[in-house]
Design a protein around this motif. Structure first.
Motif, PDB file in Angstrom:
ATOM      1  N   ARG A  22      33.060  95.617 130.483  1.00 51.34           N
ATOM      2  CA  ARG A  22      34.445  95.896 130.147  1.00 51.34           C
ATOM      3  C   ARG A  22      35.011  97.140 130.835  1.00 51.34           C
ATOM      4  O   ARG A  22      36.130  97.086 131.372  1.00 51.34           O
ATOM      5  CB  ARG A  22      34.601  96.008 128.634  1.00 51.34           C
ATOM      6  N   PRO A  23      34.307  98.275 130.883  1.00 49.80           N
ATOM      7  CA  PRO A  23      34.873  99.446 131.598  1.00 49.80           C
ATOM      8  C   PRO A  23      35.133  99.163 133.078  1.00 49.80           C
ATOM      9  O   PRO A  23      36.141  99.621 133.641  1.00 49.80           O
ATOM     10  CB  PRO A  23      33.813 100.527 131.436  1.00 49.80           C
ATOM     11  N   TYR A  24      34.259  98.377 133.699  1.00 49.79           N
ATOM     12  CA  TYR A  24      34.453  98.051 135.111  1.00 49.79           C
ATOM     13  C   TYR A  24      35.630  97.102 135.294  1.00 49.79           C
ATOM     14  O   TYR A  24      36.386  97.217 136.264  1.00 49.79           O
ATOM     15  CB  TYR A  24      33.178  97.441 135.694  1.00 49.79           C
ATOM     16  N   LEU A  25      35.812  96.186 134.371  1.00 52.59           N
ATOM     17  CA  LEU A  25      36.957  95.285 134.435  1.00 52.59           C
ATOM     18  C   LEU A  25      38.262  96.053 134.263  1.00 52.59           C
ATOM     19  O   LEU A  25      39.253  95.775 134.940  1.00 52.59           O
ATOM     20  CB  LEU A  25      36.824  94.189 133.364  1.00 52.59           C
ATOM     21  N   GLN A  26      38.285  97.034 133.375  1.00 54.82           N
ATOM     22  CA  GLN A  26      39.482  97.865 133.196  1.00 54.82           C
ATOM     23  C   GLN A  26      39.766  98.688 134.447  1.00 54.82           C
ATOM     24  O   GLN A  26      40.919  98.861 134.843  1.00 54.82           O
ATOM     25  CB  GLN A  26      39.325  98.774 131.984  1.00 54.82           C
ATOM     26  N   LEU A  27      38.709  99.198 135.079  1.00 55.36           N
ATOM     27  CA  LEU A  27      38.883  99.964 136.314  1.00 55.36           C
ATOM     28  C   LEU A  27      39.473  99.083 137.408  1.00 55.36           C
ATOM     29  O   LEU A  27      40.386  99.494 138.124  1.00 55.36           O
ATOM     30  CB  LEU A  27      37.543 100.547 136.759  1.00 55.36           C
ATOM     31  N   ARG A  29      41.317  96.447 136.981  1.00 55.00           N
ATOM     32  CA  ARG A  29      42.700  96.176 136.609  1.00 55.00           C
ATOM     33  C   ARG A  29      43.604  97.347 136.989  1.00 55.00           C
ATOM     34  O   ARG A  29      44.705  97.174 137.502  1.00 55.00           O
ATOM     35  CB  ARG A  29      42.799  95.900 135.121  1.00 55.00           C
ATOM     36  N   LYS A  30      43.147  98.591 136.768  1.00 53.39           N
ATOM     37  CA  LYS A  30      43.944  99.771 137.116  1.00 53.39           C
ATOM     38  C   LYS A  30      44.131  99.891 138.627  1.00 53.39           C
ATOM     39  O   LYS A  30      45.205 100.236 139.110  1.00 53.39           O
ATOM     40  CB  LYS A  30      43.284 101.040 136.581  1.00 53.39           C
ATOM     41  N   SER A  33      46.659  97.275 139.743  1.00 57.03           N
ATOM     42  CA  SER A  33      48.030  97.648 139.381  1.00 57.03           C
ATOM     43  C   SER A  33      48.518  98.826 140.225  1.00 57.03           C
ATOM     44  O   SER A  33      49.696  98.885 140.575  1.00 57.03           O
ATOM     45  CB  SER A  33      48.123  97.973 137.893  1.00 57.03           C
TER      46      SER A  33
END
Length: 98
Positions: A22-27, A29-30, A33
């Motif tokens: 999950r932290p890598y997926l959020q990174l 995504r950022k 964007s």
């Protein structure tokens, strides 16, 4: 009963993998964007009017000046960088005519 245990084990493994990633997926995504924002910023200066940045050459002295700061005669297309250049050009025209 055997399928229920196998399904539970697979669900727990999937949940564990998701929580670890999950932290890598959020990174990711950022970053995506941020890349989208940078392309929008890069295209916005093109939307501005090109005449604001256009340089025009003075017909008297040859100096390049921004188009919004030039002096023009009311009857012609000639452009001048200052009132002095405009006056010099007018004087030289009077000498040629007289």
């Amino acid at each position: 009963m055997k399928y229920l245990i196998i399904g539970t084990v697979i669900s727990l493994v999937a949940a564990f993998v998701f929580l670890r990633l999950r932290p890598y997926l959020q990174l990711i995504r950022k970053v995506v964007s941020a890349l989208n924002v940078s392309t929008e910023v890069a295209t916005s200066p093109r939307e501005r009017s090109p005449s604001k940045n256009k340089l025009v050459r003075c017909d008297s002295c040859g100096t390049w000046v921004p188009a919004d700061r030039v002096f023009r005669l009311s009857s012609g297309l000639a452009t001048y960088c200052s009132r002095e250049c405009l006056a010099k050009k007018a004087e030289s025209r009077e000498k040629l005519a007289g």
